[in-house]
Design a protein around this motif. Sequence first.
Motif, PDB file in Angstrom:
ATOM      1  N   VAL A 444       0.849  -1.209   0.000  1.00 22.24           N
ATOM      2  CA  VAL A 444       0.000   0.000   0.000  1.00 22.24           C
ATOM      3  C   VAL A 444       0.875   1.247   0.000  1.00 22.24           C
ATOM      4  N   ALA A 445       1.892   1.246   0.870  1.00 20.67           N
ATOM      5  CA  ALA A 445       2.805   2.393   0.950  1.00 20.67           C
ATOM      6  C   ALA A 445       3.599   2.538  -0.351  1.00 20.67           C
ATOM      7  N   LEU A 446       4.065   1.419  -0.908  1.00 23.38           N
ATOM      8  CA  LEU A 446       4.868   1.488  -2.135  1.00 23.38           C
ATOM      9  C   LEU A 446       4.057   2.046  -3.299  1.00 23.38           C
ATOM     10  N   LYS A 447       2.777   1.759  -3.340  1.00 21.94           N
ATOM     11  CA  LYS A 447       1.916   2.344  -4.386  1.00 21.94           C
ATOM     12  C   LYS A 447       1.796   3.858  -4.193  1.00 21.94           C
ATOM     13  N   LYS A 448       1.810   4.308  -2.939  1.00 19.53           N
ATOM     14  CA  LYS A 448       1.811   5.760  -2.670  1.00 19.53           C
ATOM     15  C   LYS A 448       3.113   6.383  -3.153  1.00 19.53           C
ATOM     16  N   ALA A 449       4.224   5.637  -2.981  1.00 19.85           N
ATOM     17  CA  ALA A 449       5.514   6.126  -3.471  1.00 19.85           C
ATOM     18  C   ALA A 449       5.478   6.265  -4.989  1.00 19.85           C
ATOM     19  N   ASP A 450       4.899   5.279  -5.667  1.00 20.65           N
ATOM     20  CA  ASP A 450       4.790   5.321  -7.127  1.00 20.65           C
ATOM     21  C   ASP A 450       3.998   6.555  -7.576  1.00 20.65           C
ATOM     22  N   ILE A 451       2.907   6.847  -6.874  1.00 16.95           N
ATOM     23  CA  ILE A 451       2.089   8.035  -7.196  1.00 16.95           C
ATOM     24  C   ILE A 451       2.891   9.313  -6.943  1.00 16.95           C
ATOM     25  N   ALA A 452       3.638   9.331  -5.834  1.00 17.80           N
ATOM     26  CA  ALA A 452       4.441  10.518  -5.503  1.00 17.80           C
ATOM     27  C   ALA A 452       5.469  10.797  -6.595  1.00 17.80           C
ATOM     28  N   TYR A 453       6.168   9.745  -7.062  1.00 17.91           N
ATOM     29  CA  TYR A 453       7.129   9.927  -8.155  1.00 17.91           C
ATOM     30  C   TYR A 453       6.416  10.390  -9.426  1.00 17.91           C
ATOM     31  N   GLY A 454       5.218   9.881  -9.644  1.00 16.54           N
ATOM     32  CA  GLY A 454       4.436  10.320 -10.798  1.00 16.54           C
ATOM     33  C   GLY A 454       4.120  11.802 -10.736  1.00 16.54           C
ATOM     34  N   ASN A 455       3.842  12.300  -9.534  1.00 13.52           N
ATOM     35  CA  ASN A 455       3.589  13.740  -9.370  1.00 13.52           C
ATOM     36  C   ASN A 455       4.824  14.559  -9.736  1.00 13.52           C
ATOM     37  N   VAL A 456       6.003  14.058  -9.366  1.00 13.22           N
ATOM     38  CA  VAL A 456       7.247  14.757  -9.703  1.00 13.22           C
ATOM     39  C   VAL A 456       7.443  14.769 -11.217  1.00 13.22           C
ATOM     40  N   ILE A 457       7.216  13.631 -11.847  1.00 16.46           N
ATOM     41  CA  ILE A 457       7.401  13.531 -13.301  1.00 16.46           C
ATOM     42  C   ILE A 457       6.433  14.457 -14.039  1.00 16.46           C
ATOM     43  N   THR A 458       5.203  14.545 -13.556  1.00 24.13           N
ATOM     44  CA  THR A 458       4.218  15.440 -14.184  1.00 24.13           C
ATOM     45  C   THR A 458       4.665  16.887 -14.082  1.00 24.13           C
ATOM     46  N   ALA A 459       5.168  17.249 -12.923  1.00 22.09           N
ATOM     47  CA  ALA A 459       5.585  18.638 -12.705  1.00 22.09           C
ATOM     48  C   ALA A 459       6.920  18.957 -13.365  1.00 22.09           C
ATOM     49  N   SER A 460       7.817  17.965 -13.419  1.00 20.36           N
ATOM     50  CA  SER A 460       9.169  18.201 -13.943  1.00 20.36           C
ATOM     51  C   SER A 460       9.658  16.956 -14.688  1.00 20.36           C
ATOM     52  N   SER A 469      14.099   6.076  -9.468  1.00 18.64           N
ATOM     53  CA  SER A 469      13.431   5.815  -8.192  1.00 18.64           C
ATOM     54  C   SER A 469      12.092   5.121  -8.417  1.00 18.64           C
ATOM     55  N   ARG A 470      11.383   5.556  -9.451  1.00 15.70           N
ATOM     56  CA  ARG A 470      10.078   4.938  -9.720  1.00 15.70           C
ATOM     57  C   ARG A 470      10.259   3.496 -10.199  1.00 15.70           C
ATOM     58  N   ALA A 471      11.312   3.267 -11.004  1.00 17.62           N
ATOM     59  CA  ALA A 471      11.595   1.908 -11.463  1.00 17.62           C
ATOM     60  C   ALA A 471      11.934   1.001 -10.285  1.00 17.62           C
ATOM     61  N   ARG A 472      12.771   1.481  -9.364  1.00 15.58           N
ATOM     62  CA  ARG A 472      13.153   0.683  -8.194  1.00 15.58           C
ATOM     63  C   ARG A 472      11.929   0.335  -7.344  1.00 15.58           C
ATOM     64  N   THR A 473      11.034   1.320  -7.193  1.00 14.38           N
ATOM     65  CA  THR A 473       9.824   1.097  -6.397  1.00 14.38           C
ATOM     66  C   THR A 473       8.954   0.024  -7.033  1.00 14.38           C
ATOM     67  N   ASN A 474       8.807   0.086  -8.351  1.00 15.50           N
ATOM     68  CA  ASN A 474       8.005  -0.933  -9.028  1.00 15.50           C
ATOM     69  C   ASN A 474       8.684  -2.300  -9.003  1.00 15.50           C
ATOM     70  N   SER A 475      10.004  -2.302  -8.909  1.00 19.24           N
ATOM     71  CA  SER A 475      10.722  -3.568  -8.730  1.00 19.24           C
ATOM     72  C   SER A 475      10.349  -4.197  -7.394  1.00 19.24           C
ATOM     73  N   LYS A 481       6.981  -5.085 -15.709  1.00 21.69           N
ATOM     74  CA  LYS A 481       6.720  -4.276 -16.904  1.00 21.69           C
ATOM     75  C   LYS A 481       6.820  -2.782 -16.578  1.00 21.69           C
ATOM     76  N   ALA A 482       6.254  -2.371 -15.454  1.00 28.73           N
ATOM     77  CA  ALA A 482       6.356  -0.973 -15.051  1.00 28.73           C
ATOM     78  C   ALA A 482       7.808  -0.619 -14.741  1.00 28.73           C
ATOM     79  N   MET A 483       8.492  -1.543 -14.069  1.00 33.40           N
ATOM     80  CA  MET A 483       9.900  -1.305 -13.747  1.00 33.40           C
ATOM     81  C   MET A 483      10.720  -1.096 -15.015  1.00 33.40           C
ATOM     82  N   ILE A 484      10.536  -1.952 -16.028  1.00 34.25           N
ATOM     83  CA  ILE A 484      11.266  -1.844 -17.294  1.00 34.25           C
ATOM     84  C   ILE A 484      10.936  -0.522 -17.985  1.00 34.25           C
TER      85      ILE A 484
END
Length: 556
Positions: A444-460, A469-475, A481-484
């Motif tokens: 549950v927490a790791l999915k929140k991390a994935d969303i947080a990284y997504g927010n960074v990517i959207t903004a910058s 970081s997002r790849a490592r989290t999905n690993s 597939k998401a990690m790759i």
Amino acid sequence: MNKFKILGVAFLAGMTASYAQTIDQAKKEIDAEKYQDAKVTLKSIVKSDPSEGKAFFLLGNVYLYQNVSDSAKMSYQSGLTAKNDAHFNNIGLGQIDLNSGNVAAAKANFSSAIKEMRRKDFEEYQYVARAYMNSTNPDYKSALATLELAKEKNAQEPQILLALGDAYYGDKNQNQAYSNYRNAFQADNSLIRAKVQLGVLLKGAKAYTEAVAAYNEVLATNPNYGPLYRELAETYYLWGLNVPGRQDEYLKKALDYYEKYMTLTDYSLASRMRHADFLILAKDYKALEVEANKMKELDKVNPRILRYLGYAAYQNGNADVAIKSLQDYTANPDNKIINLDYMYLGLAKIKKGTNADGTAIDPTAFQAGVADIKKAADIEISVTNELGEIGKDLYEKKLYKEAAAILEIATSNPKTNTFLYDNYYLGNAIYFDNAGADVVKDTVALKKADIAYGNVITASPDTQDVYLSRARTNSLLGDDKAMIMYYQQYIDIVTKKGPEELAKPAVKAKLIECYNTMAAGYANFDKMKAKEFFQKTLAIDPTNAYATQSLSILNK
């Protein structure tokens, strides 16, 4: 007998003139924010001549300025029985109704006052408009509508023009505010507040140099007008926030000007509270603690003093006093609780639960503190502006779980100045909290991390390391597939930057990570792709043991 009559008329005229002069003196004291002096003046009037209703009304107004509603109400009610100008007191009672949210009762009181106006009177409209503006629930539209009625009586009256300036300012119509302040000062150049307000407009537009120049014009001719120094203090405070490298210098000026304001007005409890509010803005918590203790000497039972004691105690390292003060304050439902009350209470609980070197926090104390911080954010979301640094500090101490809890609250507000960084640190805190080999993964927490990284990517989207970081989290989530995909996005960004970027040792190391981890992921469903990416690793590092051994296994 005729001589006696003439002397009697002259005596009454003298009394009337004396009363008018004393009322005018009180009005000047109110305008100069010398509320204690104004109270002395007005109390002397109502004591010597209780027939003068306007004195009761103005005294009630002073109590409202000082947030002493009960005394204000008593003054207005006493004024209703006065022989002269009793109807003004209905306006004061109307403002108390507005403060409590009873608009219908307020309008009824205003109507009672207006009904007593004579043909050329306009002052009642002015005070009704002020009541709308000064209410704890200000209604600038109603104030403007009332002042239009006053203009029909006397369009050139300086006080009406000044009130119009204030109403337009409150209604965020800067052009009309400026025009009316300027006209008010031109109509009466002794109306200092109108001139000061021209500087306030410039301050609001962040034209700080011009605002200070406008204040200095007033200062040259009226150096003892107290409110001018408060405006200078607030202007330098804001100026310091907006000019890198000058904050300490301008903050010192701001605090000096506020002290000057205090010396020229009064040191009543209400004034000290206003000073305390400014000290909180200026983050001068040593001075706040001194001020809070002085207030305690003046009034041991005023609950708001607990707020100042609590804030100062937290910032000055006394968690126990902070918790006791703020728990006592927030426990009373009659107190007007603001977001910072719960914010500092929560932080004080966390501080009390933290060990001496700051490397561990008692979980129970931390959870209690976070619960209070969430209450603060529920009251006013802007409190999240303060949380990024707190979360980052916990992160740097490797208290990753605690950092994530604070940063999750911080990132609930997308309008904070640090939203991008707070999301990045939130993702990292969750990742590192789950990265250990023996750690049970919190999906549950790791999915929140994935969303947080997504927010960074959207903004910058060009922030290249966030893709790693997002790849490592999905690993960690086991989503190959998401990690790759995210590792590939990192590769695409650095490749686009050219050979110079690719030649950097740090980038080479990260590319090896990308290729090896992507290859391991592909090995689960596409062995040819896995071999291809291990070969890419060996093209950078021909002796890479993991790639060599993995290829050996895949080739069997």
